[in-house]
Write an enzyme that holds these catalytic residues in place. Structure first.
Site, PDB file in Angstrom:
ATOM      1  CG  LEU A 167      -0.352   0.285   2.568  1.00  0.00           C
ATOM      2  CD1 LEU A 167       0.003   1.736   2.911  1.00  0.00           C
ATOM      3  CD2 LEU A 167      -1.193  -0.333   3.564  1.00  0.00           C
ATOM      4  CB  ALA A 184      15.043  -0.839  -5.253  1.00  0.00           C
ATOM      5  CB  CYS A 240       9.067   2.625   2.920  1.00  0.00           C
ATOM      6  SG  CYS A 240       8.161   2.049   4.454  1.00  0.00           S
ATOM      7  NE  ARG A 244       6.474   7.518   8.997  1.00  0.00           N
ATOM      8  CZ  ARG A 244       6.121   6.263   9.274  1.00  0.00           C
ATOM      9  NH1 ARG A 244       6.704   5.580   9.747  1.00  0.00           N
ATOM     10  NH2 ARG A 244       4.896   5.785   8.377  1.00  0.00           N
ATOM     11  NE  ARG A 295       5.497  17.450  -4.403  1.00  0.00           N
ATOM     12  CZ  ARG A 295       5.595  15.966  -4.291  1.00  0.00           C
ATOM     13  NH1 ARG A 295       5.610  14.962  -5.337  1.00  0.00           N
ATOM     14  NH2 ARG A 295       6.398  15.741  -3.153  1.00  0.00           N
TER      15      ARG A 295
HETATM   16  P1  NAD Z   1       4.737   2.908  12.112  1.00  0.00           P
HETATM   17  O1  NAD Z   1       5.976   3.364  12.676  1.00  0.00           O
HETATM   18  O2  NAD Z   1       3.673   3.740  11.620  1.00  0.00           O
HETATM   19  O3  NAD Z   1       4.045   1.607  13.111  1.00  0.00           O
HETATM   20  C1  NAD Z   1       4.733   0.844  13.773  1.00  0.00           C
HETATM   21  C2  NAD Z   1       4.347   0.566  14.993  1.00  0.00           C
HETATM   22  O4  NAD Z   1       4.581  -0.700  15.665  1.00  0.00           O
HETATM   23  C3  NAD Z   1       4.356   1.596  16.016  1.00  0.00           C
HETATM   24  O5  NAD Z   1       2.959   2.153  16.672  1.00  0.00           O
HETATM   25  C4  NAD Z   1       5.105   0.788  17.274  1.00  0.00           C
HETATM   26  O6  NAD Z   1       4.850   1.368  18.582  1.00  0.00           O
HETATM   27  C5  NAD Z   1       4.702  -0.619  17.088  1.00  0.00           C
HETATM   28  N1  NAD Z   1       5.766  -1.635  17.794  1.00  0.00           N
HETATM   29  C6  NAD Z   1       6.965  -1.637  17.761  1.00  0.00           C
HETATM   30  N2  NAD Z   1       7.502  -2.811  18.228  1.00  0.00           N
HETATM   31  C7  NAD Z   1       6.247  -3.508  18.995  1.00  0.00           C
HETATM   32  C8  NAD Z   1       6.137  -4.428  19.896  1.00  0.00           C
HETATM   33  N3  NAD Z   1       7.093  -5.337  20.029  1.00  0.00           N
HETATM   34  N4  NAD Z   1       4.865  -4.808  20.171  1.00  0.00           N
HETATM   35  C9  NAD Z   1       3.957  -3.851  19.829  1.00  0.00           C
HETATM   36  N5  NAD Z   1       3.871  -2.814  19.005  1.00  0.00           N
HETATM   37  C10 NAD Z   1       5.184  -2.447  18.478  1.00  0.00           C
HETATM   38  O7  NAD Z   1       5.198   1.764  10.861  1.00  0.00           O
HETATM   39  P2  NAD Z   1       4.374   1.765   9.517  1.00  0.00           P
HETATM   40  O8  NAD Z   1       4.712   2.538   8.638  1.00  0.00           O
HETATM   41  O9  NAD Z   1       3.304   0.894   9.621  1.00  0.00           O
HETATM   42  O10 NAD Z   1       5.455   0.380   8.847  1.00  0.00           O
HETATM   43  C11 NAD Z   1       5.430  -0.840   9.244  1.00  0.00           C
HETATM   44  C12 NAD Z   1       6.229  -1.630   8.351  1.00  0.00           C
HETATM   45  O11 NAD Z   1       5.398  -1.669   7.299  1.00  0.00           O
HETATM   46  C13 NAD Z   1       7.626  -1.169   8.320  1.00  0.00           C
HETATM   47  O12 NAD Z   1       8.411  -2.383   7.900  1.00  0.00           O
HETATM   48  C14 NAD Z   1       7.403  -0.680   6.874  1.00  0.00           C
HETATM   49  O13 NAD Z   1       8.658  -0.629   5.837  1.00  0.00           O
HETATM   50  C15 NAD Z   1       6.271  -1.254   6.105  1.00  0.00           C
HETATM   51  N6  NAD Z   1       5.487  -0.691   5.104  1.00  0.00           N
HETATM   52  C16 NAD Z   1       5.143   0.478   5.370  1.00  0.00           C
HETATM   53  C17 NAD Z   1       4.439   1.375   4.423  1.00  0.00           C
HETATM   54  C18 NAD Z   1       3.816   2.849   4.711  1.00  0.00           C
HETATM   55  O14 NAD Z   1       3.230   3.135   3.742  1.00  0.00           O
HETATM   56  N7  NAD Z   1       4.317   3.309   5.713  1.00  0.00           N
HETATM   57  C19 NAD Z   1       3.825   0.631   3.315  1.00  0.00           C
HETATM   58  C20 NAD Z   1       4.282  -0.691   3.267  1.00  0.00           C
HETATM   59  C21 NAD Z   1       5.047  -1.453   3.978  1.00  0.00           C
HETATM   60  C1  UGA Z   2       5.742   3.572  -1.490  1.00  0.00           C
HETATM   61  C2  UGA Z   2       5.166   2.390  -2.442  1.00  0.00           C
HETATM   62  O1  UGA Z   2       4.575   3.139  -3.559  1.00  0.00           O
HETATM   63  C3  UGA Z   2       4.250   1.606  -1.759  1.00  0.00           C
HETATM   64  O2  UGA Z   2       3.928   0.554  -2.930  1.00  0.00           O
HETATM   65  C4  UGA Z   2       5.054   0.952  -0.752  1.00  0.00           C
HETATM   66  O3  UGA Z   2       4.272  -0.178   0.098  1.00  0.00           O
HETATM   67  C5  UGA Z   2       5.329   1.888   0.275  1.00  0.00           C
HETATM   68  O4  UGA Z   2       6.100   2.965  -0.307  1.00  0.00           O
HETATM   69  C6  UGA Z   2       6.204   1.380   1.286  1.00  0.00           C
HETATM   70  O5  UGA Z   2       6.728   0.299   1.318  1.00  0.00           O
HETATM   71  O6  UGA Z   2       6.244   2.173   2.378  1.00  0.00           O
HETATM   72  P1  UGA Z   2       4.535   5.814  -0.317  1.00  0.00           P
HETATM   73  O7  UGA Z   2       5.929   5.974   0.160  1.00  0.00           O
HETATM   74  O8  UGA Z   2       3.570   5.693   0.660  1.00  0.00           O
HETATM   75  O9  UGA Z   2       4.588   4.285  -1.209  1.00  0.00           O
HETATM   76  O10 UGA Z   2       4.183   6.916  -1.498  1.00  0.00           O
HETATM   77  P2  UGA Z   2       4.540   6.975  -2.776  1.00  0.00           P
HETATM   78  O11 UGA Z   2       3.231   7.251  -3.852  1.00  0.00           O
HETATM   79  O12 UGA Z   2       5.191   5.626  -3.586  1.00  0.00           O
HETATM   80  O13 UGA Z   2       5.546   8.289  -2.992  1.00  0.00           O
HETATM   81  C7  UGA Z   2       6.729   8.225  -2.430  1.00  0.00           C
HETATM   82  C8  UGA Z   2       7.457   9.373  -2.855  1.00  0.00           C
HETATM   83  O14 UGA Z   2       7.855   9.707  -4.257  1.00  0.00           O
HETATM   84  C9  UGA Z   2       6.650  10.546  -2.377  1.00  0.00           C
HETATM   85  O15 UGA Z   2       7.296  11.596  -1.878  1.00  0.00           O
HETATM   86  C10 UGA Z   2       6.097  11.149  -3.872  1.00  0.00           C
HETATM   87  O16 UGA Z   2       5.717  12.613  -4.135  1.00  0.00           O
HETATM   88  C11 UGA Z   2       7.386  10.657  -4.829  1.00  0.00           C
HETATM   89  N1  UGA Z   2       7.005  10.573  -6.148  1.00  0.00           N
HETATM   90  C12 UGA Z   2       6.075   9.417  -6.536  1.00  0.00           C
HETATM   91  C13 UGA Z   2       7.193  11.175  -7.315  1.00  0.00           C
HETATM   92  O17 UGA Z   2       8.184  12.448  -6.914  1.00  0.00           O
HETATM   93  N2  UGA Z   2       6.980  11.017  -8.316  1.00  0.00           N
HETATM   94  C14 UGA Z   2       6.127  10.114  -8.842  1.00  0.00           C
HETATM   95  O18 UGA Z   2       5.990   9.998  -9.844  1.00  0.00           O
HETATM   96  C15 UGA Z   2       5.719   9.343  -7.928  1.00  0.00           C
END
Ligand code: NAD
Ligand code: UGA
Length: 472
Positions: A172, A230, A281, A351, A449
């Site tokens: 997502l 990546a 990420c 972030r 943008r």
């Molecule tokens: P986040 O920091 O928003 O949330 C992580 C939560 O885990 C925090 O609230 C923290 O308090 C909790 N936590 C940590 N250790 C814990 C434990 N031992 N027990 C209970 N709770 C605990 O992180 P996020 O953005 O949700 O990302 C989580 C993972 O998913 C990461 O590996 C990230 O790379 C991946 N990911 C993130 C996104 C995104 O859009 N943010 C998308 C895809 C994948």
């Molecule tokens: C990204 C990936 O799109 C997700 O598939 C993945 O799950 C997630 O990282 C993750 O692992 O956390 P996200 O970081 O939420 O999602 O947002 P994106 O829409 O990918 O944008 C990332 C950055 O790239 C933003 O700063 C956005 O402005 C920039 N971007 C994106 C550009 O500058 N140009 C583009 O054409 C697309």
């Protein structure tokens, strides 16, 4: 073992855990879904009656919470009890870059993953399917399995519980999380046990068609997630590198993007130039990929991916330099308005936002900043800018140089320049003729943008600079 899962627990109530579990609860009314976190404030916010106080802002999330919370979706700090009653446990904790020790600055900090695995090992009962949802280095399932199985080895009597580990990374994107979860391009499940894989497939099958559910070996699944991020980041760096060339040659980056992206082999998505990618990420996942490559002596591969990060930072520094040069080479004590601080539109997440580096650069050049973002609050902005300022020699009080504006008009008042850093929809509707009257002359708008149509400014007394626009 029955394939029927009745209760799911998700460790980590963050940007992924909260929305993912809300969608699962909504689509699988027969399941009980419990989201647990160590952070009590976060759980309290998820339980807040006022849905504007949810800890994550995502379009569509409030409606899901309203429908499911207290019905089959629960947010709790009772980690022990929740794991104990669950047949399946998702690990959705953060995996940040390690800040010290071996691999500092590159490797993933697996401390939170390890602690989650230890909690599962201790509190689970019976047969438990453990699903890695967090993004982790390839081979992490090995670590989780070792922790889970060794917890049983010490028992004098026969093991009382068993575990199966699956990898099912989340793809997502923030701002479109609910839509991405409801209509995923694919669901990836890696593992060895057909029984466990089917149990997870059966959950997703409630709303995702089976041809979109890919089953792979566990290492392919783990590595595919890092690779996907990546590749996405690489496209952003690629188009940003060309944006600079457009500015030098008279080409227009939006025209180049369209022309290039219409080749179906290249595709039109992720070709929008901007101030560089942000978000929690891309940077950490590429750093992690680079680290893994080095571990396996694949330095050339690591160096290749590292260039994606270098171009990203370069783009942000390049923008700051252009702004300073256009403002007669000095911005000391000049007021600069920043439109947008979130790393992209439709999220309150800052972030790794490109705004952090660009604002820090401008502050180091001596400017004052007025910032307006529809969703990010002032405290968050101050905190991240303070953090950035702590890393440089030239320290100052952020609050004395940065203020929050509550509208684009307030931001414009007396400003020498306005920089558009996030593509919020409302910024596209700004009446620039009114804004112009409020600014100090000569006044500049830097559109990073591509939200301004430069043709509307032919008669205007505003100077417009557009990223990647060769006729600047
Ligand atoms: P986040 O920091 O928003 O949330 C992580 C939560 O885990 C925090 O609230 C923290 O308090 C909790 N936590 C940590 N250790 C814990 C434990 N031992 N027990 C209970 N709770 C605990 O992180 P996020 O953005 O949700 O990302 C989580 C993972 O998913 C990461 O590996 C990230 O790379 C991946 N990911 C993130 C996104 C995104 O859009 N943010 C998308 C895809 C994948
Ligand atoms: C990204 C990936 O799109 C997700 O598939 C993945 O799950 C997630 O990282 C993750 O692992 O956390 P996200 O970081 O939420 O999602 O947002 P994106 O829409 O990918 O944008 C990332 C950055 O790239 C933003 O700063 C956005 O402005 C920039 N971007 C994106 C550009 O500058 N140009 C583009 O054409 C697309």
């Amino acid at each position: 073992m029955s394939e029927e899962v009745k209760t799911i627990c998700c460790i980590g109530a963050g940007h992924v855990g909260g929305p993912t579990m809300a969608v699962i609860a909504d689509k699988c009314k027969h399941l009980k879904v419990i989201v647990v976190d160590l952070n009590k404030d976060k759980i309290d916010s998820w339980n807040n009656k006022d849905l504007t106080k949810l800890p994550v802002y995502e379009p569509g999330l409030k409606d899901l919470i309203l429908r499911c919370r207290g019905e089959n979706l629960f947010f709790s700090t009772k980690i022990q009890q929740s794991i104990a009653e669950s047949d399946m446990v998702f690990i959705c904790v953060n995996t940040p870059t390690k800040m010290s020790g071996l691999g500092a600055g590159e490797a993933s900090d697996l401390n939170y993953i390890e602690n989650s695995a230890r909690s599962i090992a201790e509190f689970a009962t019976g047969n438990t399917i453990v699903v890695e949802k967090s993004t982790i280095p390839v081979k992490t399932a090995e670590v989780i399995k070792t922790i889970l199985t060794s917890s049983q080895r010490d028992l004098e009597k026969k093991p009382t519980k068993s575990f199966t580990v699956l990898s099912s990374p989340e793809f997502l994107a923030e701002g479109t999380a609910i839509d991405d979860l409801i209509n995923p391009s694919r669901v990836l499940i890696g593992g060895e046990s057909t029984f466990a894989i089917n149990a997870l497939v059966n959950i997703y099958k409630n709303w995702v068609s089976e041809e979109k559910i890919i089953k792979t070996n566990i290492w392919s699944s783990e590595l595919s997630k890092l690779t996907a991020n990546a590749f996405l980041a690489q496209r952003v760096s690629s188009i940003n590198s060309i944006s600079a060339l457009c500015e030098k040659t008279g080409a227009d980056i939006s025209e180049v993007s369209t022309a290039v992206g219409m080749d179906y082999r290249i595709g039109r998505h992720f070709l929008k130039s901007g101030p560089g990618f942000g978000g929690s990420c891309f940077k950490k996942d590429i750093l992690n990929l680079v680290y893994i490559c080095k571990l396996y002596d694949l330095n050339e591969v690591g160096n290749y991916w590292n260039e994606v990060l270098k171009i990203n930072k370069w783009q942000q520094n390049r923008l700051t330099n252009i702004i300073v040069k256009k403002l007669f080479g000095t911005i000391t004590n000049k007021k600069i308005g920043i439109l947008g601080f979130a790393f992209k539109a439709n999220t309150n997440d800052t972030r790794e936002s490109p705004a952090i580096n660009i604002c820090s650069n401008l502050l180091l050049e001596g400017s004052k900043l007025a910032i307006y973002d529809p969703k990010v609050n002032f405290q968050d902005i101050c905190d991240v800018l303070k953090d950035a300022n702590n890393k440089v020699d030239n320290k100052f009080k952020i609050e004395e140089r940065v203020c929050m504006a509550s509208s684009s008009k307030e931001l414009a008042s007396g400003a020498d320049a306005i920089i558009i850093l996030t593509e919020w929809e409302e910024f596209k509707k700004i009446e620039w003729s009114k804004i112009s009257k409020l600014m100090r002359k000569p006044s500049w708008i830097f559109d990073c943008r591509d939200i301004i149509d430069i043709n509307n400014f032919k008669e205007s007394d505003l100077n417009i600079w557009k990223l990647g626009f060769g006729s600047n």
